[in-house]
Design a protein around this motif. Structure first.
Motif, PDB file in Angstrom:
ATOM      1  N   GLU A 171       0.820  -1.207   0.000  1.00 21.76           N
ATOM      2  CA  GLU A 171       0.000   0.000   0.000  1.00 21.76           C
ATOM      3  C   GLU A 171       0.860   1.266   0.000  1.00 21.76           C
ATOM      4  O   GLU A 171       0.341   2.380   0.054  1.00 21.76           O
ATOM      5  N   LYS A 172       2.178   1.073  -0.045  1.00 26.11           N
ATOM      6  CA  LYS A 172       3.100   2.211   0.002  1.00 26.11           C
ATOM      7  C   LYS A 172       4.064   2.198  -1.180  1.00 26.11           C
ATOM      8  O   LYS A 172       5.228   2.581  -1.060  1.00 26.11           O
ATOM      9  N   LEU A 173       3.574   1.779  -2.326  1.00 29.51           N
ATOM     10  CA  LEU A 173       4.432   1.702  -3.504  1.00 29.51           C
ATOM     11  C   LEU A 173       4.591   3.050  -4.187  1.00 29.51           C
ATOM     12  O   LEU A 173       5.622   3.327  -4.802  1.00 29.51           O
ATOM     13  N   GLU A 174       3.572   3.880  -4.103  1.00 31.80           N
ATOM     14  CA  GLU A 174       3.633   5.186  -4.742  1.00 31.80           C
ATOM     15  C   GLU A 174       4.141   6.234  -3.756  1.00 31.80           C
ATOM     16  O   GLU A 174       3.817   6.204  -2.574  1.00 31.80           O
ATOM     17  N   HIS A 175       4.939   7.165  -4.276  1.00 31.75           N
ATOM     18  CA  HIS A 175       5.439   8.255  -3.439  1.00 31.75           C
ATOM     19  C   HIS A 175       4.288   9.169  -3.042  1.00 31.75           C
ATOM     20  O   HIS A 175       3.493   9.580  -3.888  1.00 31.75           O
ATOM     21  N   LYS A 176       4.177   9.457  -1.766  1.00 31.55           N
ATOM     22  CA  LYS A 176       3.098  10.320  -1.272  1.00 31.55           C
ATOM     23  C   LYS A 176       3.505  11.782  -1.428  1.00 31.55           C
ATOM     24  O   LYS A 176       4.194  12.345  -0.593  1.00 31.55           O
ATOM     25  N   GLN A 177       3.089  12.361  -2.538  1.00 33.73           N
ATOM     26  CA  GLN A 177       3.445  13.749  -2.814  1.00 33.73           C
ATOM     27  C   GLN A 177       2.693  14.695  -1.887  1.00 33.73           C
ATOM     28  O   GLN A 177       1.648  14.348  -1.327  1.00 33.73           O
ATOM     29  N   SER A 178       3.238  15.884  -1.720  1.00 35.89           N
ATOM     30  CA  SER A 178       2.537  16.904  -0.944  1.00 35.89           C
ATOM     31  C   SER A 178       1.257  17.295  -1.680  1.00 35.89           C
ATOM     32  O   SER A 178       1.234  17.389  -2.906  1.00 35.89           O
ATOM     33  N   LEU A 179       0.209  17.522  -0.931  1.00 40.39           N
ATOM     34  CA  LEU A 179      -1.106  17.755  -1.521  1.00 40.39           C
ATOM     35  C   LEU A 179      -1.344  19.237  -1.817  1.00 40.39           C
ATOM     36  O   LEU A 179      -0.939  20.107  -1.057  1.00 40.39           O
ATOM     37  N   ALA A 180      -1.997  19.489  -2.930  1.00 40.43           N
ATOM     38  CA  ALA A 180      -2.514  20.830  -3.207  1.00 40.43           C
ATOM     39  C   ALA A 180      -3.792  21.005  -2.389  1.00 40.43           C
ATOM     40  O   ALA A 180      -4.599  20.082  -2.256  1.00 40.43           O
ATOM     41  N   ILE A 181      -3.990  22.170  -1.829  1.00 38.94           N
ATOM     42  CA  ILE A 181      -5.120  22.410  -0.933  1.00 38.94           C
ATOM     43  C   ILE A 181      -6.367  22.773  -1.734  1.00 38.94           C
ATOM     44  O   ILE A 181      -6.307  23.617  -2.636  1.00 38.94           O
ATOM     45  N   PRO A 182      -7.503  22.156  -1.446  1.00 41.11           N
ATOM     46  CA  PRO A 182      -8.762  22.512  -2.122  1.00 41.11           C
ATOM     47  C   PRO A 182      -9.090  23.995  -1.942  1.00 41.11           C
ATOM     48  O   PRO A 182      -8.779  24.586  -0.899  1.00 41.11           O
ATOM     49  N   GLN A 183      -9.742  24.585  -2.946  1.00 43.72           N
ATOM     50  CA  GLN A 183      -9.962  26.027  -2.972  1.00 43.72           C
ATOM     51  C   GLN A 183     -10.738  26.527  -1.750  1.00 43.72           C
ATOM     52  O   GLN A 183     -10.414  27.580  -1.186  1.00 43.72           O
ATOM     53  N   ALA A 184     -11.771  25.788  -1.341  1.00 47.70           N
ATOM     54  CA  ALA A 184     -12.574  26.242  -0.196  1.00 47.70           C
ATOM     55  C   ALA A 184     -11.729  26.351   1.061  1.00 47.70           C
ATOM     56  O   ALA A 184     -11.883  27.283   1.868  1.00 47.70           O
TER      57      ALA A 184
END
Length: 529
Positions: free
Chosen positions: A201-214
């Motif tokens: 479940e950890k094969l993909e790099h967990k990129q930093s998230l863009a914050i939703p507009q609201a």
């Protein structure tokens, strides 16, 4: 010998370590002389770390600010009961510093080597120690290697973390011509092995998230509101901190006097150690004025006081959120990396008129794409000017304490460290008995999360849905970190991701440029070109 690093600008290029022949000393088993070999000498030729220590503080070699302790030092303390592994681990770190630091022969940052050692190589060293191995070369043994793989698999690590562990081992193997032991790694595809051993479940790099507009509207909007509201009263806030510190110092001097003349021996335990809790309590009793009185006196009529009674705990929390608001404004409206935010200074903000159009920018320094430390400028918003000046006022008292201490220090290395810290905007003093410190990058993540919680930036269904749209390749980060009905998990690198999304959404840049660390012309005003 000279460290194979991008040294800070303040470090003279002629700085050399006049070391003993480490290889010969190991061969001769001359441990006394080996332990005295210098590892880090600062720009004043003062020894800061030597081979015999179990923690090598190499802070003078760090070119960027705000990094955490484990990015400035090599930690061997967990190997003290495995003497030979301890020796070999030190030889590896020493070799990376002075023999071969980068696989391409290029210079790298200190944090590259410390992360490689403290995170990547540590997994192999711990596995060897736990399996009773006495030397790094025992990894050449098929059975020991298999046990190492099993240990890695049992830790449920991500593919990326495992790749770092194998990259560190390959860096050890490249030192074979210099090391007194040899590491011969299996001829296998380590990317594939990392994928095999990783938690699936950890094969993909967990990129930093863009914050939703609201949520951007809530987080950034509240940050701007805090700054706008407090900015007119920045001088009062600076004086408030000075008066609180002075009040504390008077109480502390009274208690220290009674301790010095032996009147208050009861503050010590049977072993002669000072009871710090009771010590602070007595200082607070001895202060001429209460914190509440001083806070109310300075903030009355500003609109900054809450509707309830205030005390030191309220001020600490409120001040932390106000400081976070300044940090958010600087990061959110510039697209700067967190390392670059630590390079902001009093004269960073500038305004230009070009062809009749007004442009605002901040100047600082970058490390990521530069050969060492390079001055740069970023286009930004006018609110950043207020955020910087407010941050300066909030840290004024802390800065003055550090400068005063530096003026009375006989250690030029300590003077440099104090003056470097005092030049930063982002200082904190959780307890007045302690010196102010620079808020580290990791601590900023904690502060941003607290800010999101305090203002009620709660994730709802709409925000969660948009979050998935904005971050399609999140590698499971959304499922792990974003929880419905809970505060947004605010982190420092989200500024850049959100900034890039804003640029693409509003036709200010192409997605390839907006999301690339290598192409940043859309976000920076480089005054050198």
């Amino acid at each position: 010998m000279k460290p194979l690093l991008h040294l800070p600008i303040e470090t003279p290029s002629s700085l050399n370590l006049y070391t003993q022949d480490v290889e010969r000393l190991v061969k001769e088993r001359n441990w006394d002389k080996l332990n005295q070999v210098p590892v880090c000498i600062d720009q004043h030729q003062i020894l800061r770390a030597h081979f015999g220590q179990n923690r090598w503080d190499c802070s003078p070699y760090a070119s960027d600010k705000g990094s955490d302790k484990n990015q400035r030092e090599f930690d061997f303390s967990y190997l003290v009961d495995s003497p030979n592994l301890l020796l070999e681990a030190k030889l590896i770190a020493y070799g990376w510093l002075y023999e071969q630091g980068h696989c391409f022969g290029q210079k790298c940052k200190l944090s590259t080597l410390t992360s490689r050692f403290n995170i990547g190589l540590k997994r192999a060293l711990v596995s060897l120690k736990n399996n009773g191995a006495n030397s790094f070369s025992e990894l050449n043994n098929h059975d020991i290697w298999q046990k190492f793989e099993i240990d890695l698999q049992n830790e449920s690590l991500s593919k990326r973390t495992l790749e770092l562990a194998f990259t560190a081992l390959q860096a050890v193997e490249r030192l074979n011509p210099w090391l007194p032991f040899q590491l011969t790694l299996p001829s296998i595809n380590y990317r594939q092995l990392a994928k095999k051993l990783a938690d699936q479940e950890k094969l993909e790099h967990k990129q930093s998230l863009a914050i939703p507009q609201a949520l951007v509207n809530v987080l950034y909007g509240q940050a701007v509101s805090y700054v706008e509201k407090a900015w007119p009263h920045r001088e009062k806030l600076a004086q408030l901190e000075r008066d609180l510190q002075s009040n504390y110092d008077i109480g502390r001097a009274a208690v220290d006097y009674k301790l010095a003349i032996g009147r208050w021996k009861w503050l010590y335990d049977v072993e002669g150690r000072l009871n710090s809790k009771k010590y602070v309590e007595e200082i607070n009793k001895a202060t001429p004025r209460s914190q509440s009185e001083i806070i109310t006196q300075h903030l009355r009529g500003t609109g900054l006081l809450p509707n309830h009674n205030v005390d030191g705990n309220w001020l600490f929390t409120w001040r932390a959120n106000l400081q976070a608001a300044c940090f958010i404004c600087c990061g959110a409206f510039s697209g700067m990396r967190v390392s670059e935010l630590f390079e902001l200074h009093e004269d960073s903000f500038r305004t230009y008129t070009i062809n009749g159009q007004l442009f605002h920018s901040v100047s600082a320094a970058t490390h990521k794409l530069a050969a060492g430390r390079k001055k740069e400028e970023w286009l930004t918003s006018p609110i950043v000017e207020k955020a910087i000046s407010l941050a300066i006022s909030l840290s004024a008292c802390a800065r003055e304490q550090l400068v005063k201490l530096a003026a009375h220090s006989n250690d030029p290395g300590q003077v440099d460290k104090l003056m470097e810290t005092s030049s930063n905007l982002w200082l904190s003093q959780a307890q007045r008995k302690n010196l102010p410190i620079l808020i580290s990058r990791a601590k900023w993540n904690d502060r941003l999360k607290n800010f999101a919680k305090s203002i009620g930036a709660i994730v709802d269904e709409k925000a969660l849905s948009e979050c998935r749209q904005l971050n399609p390749r999140n590698g499971g980060a959304i499922e792990d970190k974003v929880k419905l009905g809970e505060p947004w998990p605010f982190l420092t690198h989200q500024f850049r991701r959100t900034f890039a999304c804003f640029a693409v959404r509003n036709g200010l840049g192409h997605p390839i440029s907006a999301y690339s660390d290598e192409v940043e012309h859309l976000f920076r005003l480089n005054m050198n070109t």
